[in-house]
Design an enzyme around this catalytic site. Structure first.
Site, mmCIF file in Angstrom:
data_model
loop_
_atom_site.group_PDB
_atom_site.id
_atom_site.type_symbol
_atom_site.label_atom_id
_atom_site.label_comp_id
_atom_site.label_asym_id
_atom_site.label_seq_id
_atom_site.Cartn_x
_atom_site.Cartn_y
_atom_site.Cartn_z
ATOM 1 N N GLU A 153 4.263 -35.799 -43.021
ATOM 2 C CA GLU A 153 4.014 -37.148 -43.541
ATOM 3 C C GLU A 153 3.958 -37.206 -45.061
ATOM 4 O OE1 GLU A 153 2.768 -37.250 -39.297
ATOM 5 O OE2 GLU A 153 2.447 -35.850 -40.971
ATOM 6 N N HIS A 162 -5.652 -41.299 -31.995
ATOM 7 C CA HIS A 162 -4.572 -42.269 -31.825
ATOM 8 C C HIS A 162 -5.106 -43.693 -31.722
ATOM 9 C CE1 HIS A 162 -2.791 -38.462 -30.481
ATOM 10 N NE2 HIS A 162 -1.606 -38.982 -30.756
#
Length: 658
Positions: A397, A464
């Site tokens: 990322e 998540h």
């Protein structure tokens, strides 16, 4: 030291000498000024001039180069005006950062130089993005980026090399192995014999170059640059050299054995090269003296200009206005034809139409190409726009955020999908320290949108399910969007892509396929910073966003006695506080609802702002409602207890009864 002229003309051999000498003489002057307190800090590149000057001489003027704080030779070789450099180091207006950053922490598009930030690693990924833009345009250019041996331990180094190798990006990764990362020797930095060996693991070419031999640097980098322009690929270059002074002047060199200093002093790149030029009859004593006189005159003349310049004068308005690049919103009204679609469809439609509108827009993310992303937002995009513009990325990322920044620097737009908003922690540094600060620091916009699938209520557990918008609303320079409805999502996505500033675009996963709305088929935009008054009532103002909006609608539908002004913020930065204040002046009571945990969330700032601006109108304390102060749990029963949804009615009743 052995010099081979490699067929270079006498004129070029002299130019290489001048390219090294000029930064050396400037540095010697700066060290005097540092002792006099006329500059605040200095990072010396004495002994390493052959690398900076040699590499810069090999690149074309339109090719980007990303130097570090010991690469003065890059700036002088690119003919950056000395008075502006001196103003920069004194924090004056004629510098490149309006006094907002120091030394070499700046960039300038005029000279295609993109400066470093103190976190070092992200600029390697930025070079990837710059090179990707060149590759997509078939511009036949190379990008050179510098780093030190210490920074090769950072994750960003490995991520950037991996991306460059996977995508065959024309990047020269120039590592100056100068022996020490501040005081830590290379023996404590890594175990491989050579940094160049690290390139093998990424399947890229790598070479070791004598960084104190200007002819070896210039000849080898010139040949590689020509080759990479014709056959794009990354190359890792390890320049063996030494740092003759401290990491910065205050550090000193007491930790370096004197024998090592003496050994490398004998390898001085300029003294040895001068001896070679004199032996070859290319440089005479008289010519050497004249060259030095010219440089002394140039340095002194430009220093005088900088000293005579007034100090920085600014205002709160000027400072605040420069945090973001000015963006004049252009409204595009939708056509009448609509379709009843879900939130996820609206995000996809807004993104697809933005891709059609902006041919320079590139989408980056894990599994977003043929697979269409884990939420299928980009399904079918590869067929429509091709793999060049819809790019699967490795799982890294930080470097992908940096590459998005590089695309922006080189004239492109970028949308990056964080597969889950939770994963943004792995890309946090370049977002908050590069994208957010770059316009304020040196007037460069970050034309980047980062999509953030977020939120609980789907039983996805601690990694998540977060809604972590408060990490970014706190950071000046970022814009934060959080739509609750398909109509808003599509229009705000179009605006986010149009806006040249960095935008965090939050998309609640639990709303993706549960919320439907009639949405115009055509392209349209919606403004940032305008909240939406969804319900009107006289007794209470409820301010919320995201899933909180739907919790409130469900509650109000079930309890028709509640007279509530329901405000959907839609964007959190910029934040429409005036709509909130207007409502509270009518109702006299306020509750701020967020899905995020309560402490440190945006509800706290809204509540504080209401207390400051509307205190005399309040009939009760401002109530904040949020999730429990725990990570997001997995089991449904625990998740329901965690979320504030089941507590909202009780909190409203208590507030109304106050």
């Amino acid at each position: 030291m052995q010099f081979k002229h490699h067929g270079l003309s006498s004129e070029m051999l002299l130019e290489l000498y001048k390219a090294m000498l000029k930064p050396r003489m400037i540095e010697e002057k700066m060290l005097i000024l540092l002792r006099q307190g006329k500059i605040s800090k200095w990072f010396s590149g004495i002994g390493q001039e052959a690398i900076s000057a040699g590499v810069a001489m090999c690149l074309d003027p339109e090719e980007y180069i990303l130097p570090m704080h010991r690469n003065l030779g890059v700036f002088t070789t690119r003919n950056v005006p000395l008075n502006r450099l001196f103003s920069q180091w004194q924090g004056k207006k004629n510098g490149f950062t309006k006094g907002r950053d120091r030394s070499f922490h700046f960039g300038t598009q005029d000279y295609k130089i993109i400066g470093m930030i103190s976190h070092l690693g992200p600029q390697l990924g930025v070079a990837d993005g710059i090179a990707l833009a060149d590759l997509l345009r078939n511009d036949k250019r190379v990008t050179a980026v510098f780093t030190g041996e210490g920074a090769t331990s950072e994750g960003d180094f490995h991520e950037a090399l991996n991306i460059a190798a996977v995508w065959n990006l024309p990047v020269l990764f120039c590592v100056e192995n100068n022996g020490y990362g501040l005081s830590t020797p290379i023996s404590e930095q890594f175990r491989c014999k050579h940094i160049a060996d690290k390139g093998k693991g990424y399947g890229m070419e790598s070479y070791i170059i004598d960084g104190n031999n200007i002819l070896e640097v210039y000849s080898r980098v010139s040949a590689l640059s020509r080759s990479v322009r014709q056959r794009p690929r990354p190359v890792l270059l390890e320049f063996k050299t030494f740092r003759m002074r401290g990491h910065e002047e205050a550090s000193g060199t007491k930790y370096v054995p004197q024998q090592l200093l003496d050994e490398w002093a004998a390898k001085d790149p300029i003294e040895n090269y001068v001896a070679y030029l004199k032996e070859e009859g290319i440089l005479s004593e008289e010519a050497e003296v004249e060259i030095k006189k010219e440089f002394i005159h140039e340095i002194d003349e430009n220093l005088q200009l900088a000293f005579e310049e007034e100090g920085i004068k600014s205002s709160e308005t000027d400072e605040l206005n420069d945090v973001y690049k000015e963006y004049v919103y252009q409204q595009v009204k939708p056509l009448e034809k609509t379709s009843n679609i879900r939130l996820v469809d609206a995000v996809s439609a807004g993104l697809r139409q933005s891709m059609e509108k902006h041919s320079n827009l590139v989408i980056l993310g894990q599994d977003i190409a043929e697979y269409g992303g884990v939420f299928k937002v980009t399904e079918g995009f590869v067929e429509a726009f091709g793999r060049d513009r819809v790019r699967n990325t490795p799982i890294c990322e930080s470097a992908v955020v940096s590459a998005a920044m590089g695309l922006s620097i080189n004239g492109m737009k970028a949308v990056m999908e964080m597969q889950f908003a939770d994963f943004v922690s792995s890309g946090f540094n370049p977002i908050v320290n590069y994208l957010a600060k770059v316009h304020y620091r040196w007037n460069e916009p970050a034309d980047v949108v980062i999509r953030m699938p977020c939120g609980a209520g789907v039983g996805a557990g601690p990694f998540h399910s977060q809604t972590n918008e408060a990490w970014f609303t706190k950071t000046p320079g970022l814009k934060v969007v959080y739509p609750a409805f398909p109509y808003d999502a599509k229009g705000l996505m179009a605006t986010a892509v149009n806006d040249p500033n960095p935008v965090l675009f939050f998309e609640h996963k639990a709303l993706y396929r549960s919320v439907y709305q009639d949405v115009p088929d055509s392209y349209y935009t919606l403004p940032f910073g305008e909240a939406n008054l969804l319900r009107e009532g006289k007794d209470l103002t409820v301010v919320t966003y995201g899933a909180g909006v739907h919790w409130m609608i469900e509650l109000l539908d079930a309890h028709e006695d509640l007279q509530v002004d329901l405000i959907d913020l839609r964007t959190l930065q910029p934040l429409d506080l005036q709509s909130v204040f207007t409502s509270i002046r009518k109702t006299g009571k306020c509750m701020v609802l967020q899905e995020d945990t309560l402490f440190g969330g945006i509800a706290s700032d809204i509540a504080a702002s209401v207390m400051e601006e509307c205190f005399e109108y309040l009939d009760a304390p401002v109530k904040r409602v949020g999730s429990l102060e725990t990570p997001v749990p997995f089991a449904r029963s625990l998740e329901e207890m965690y979320l504030p949804k089941g507590r909202i009615l009780r909190e409203i009743r208590q507030l109304l009864a106050y």
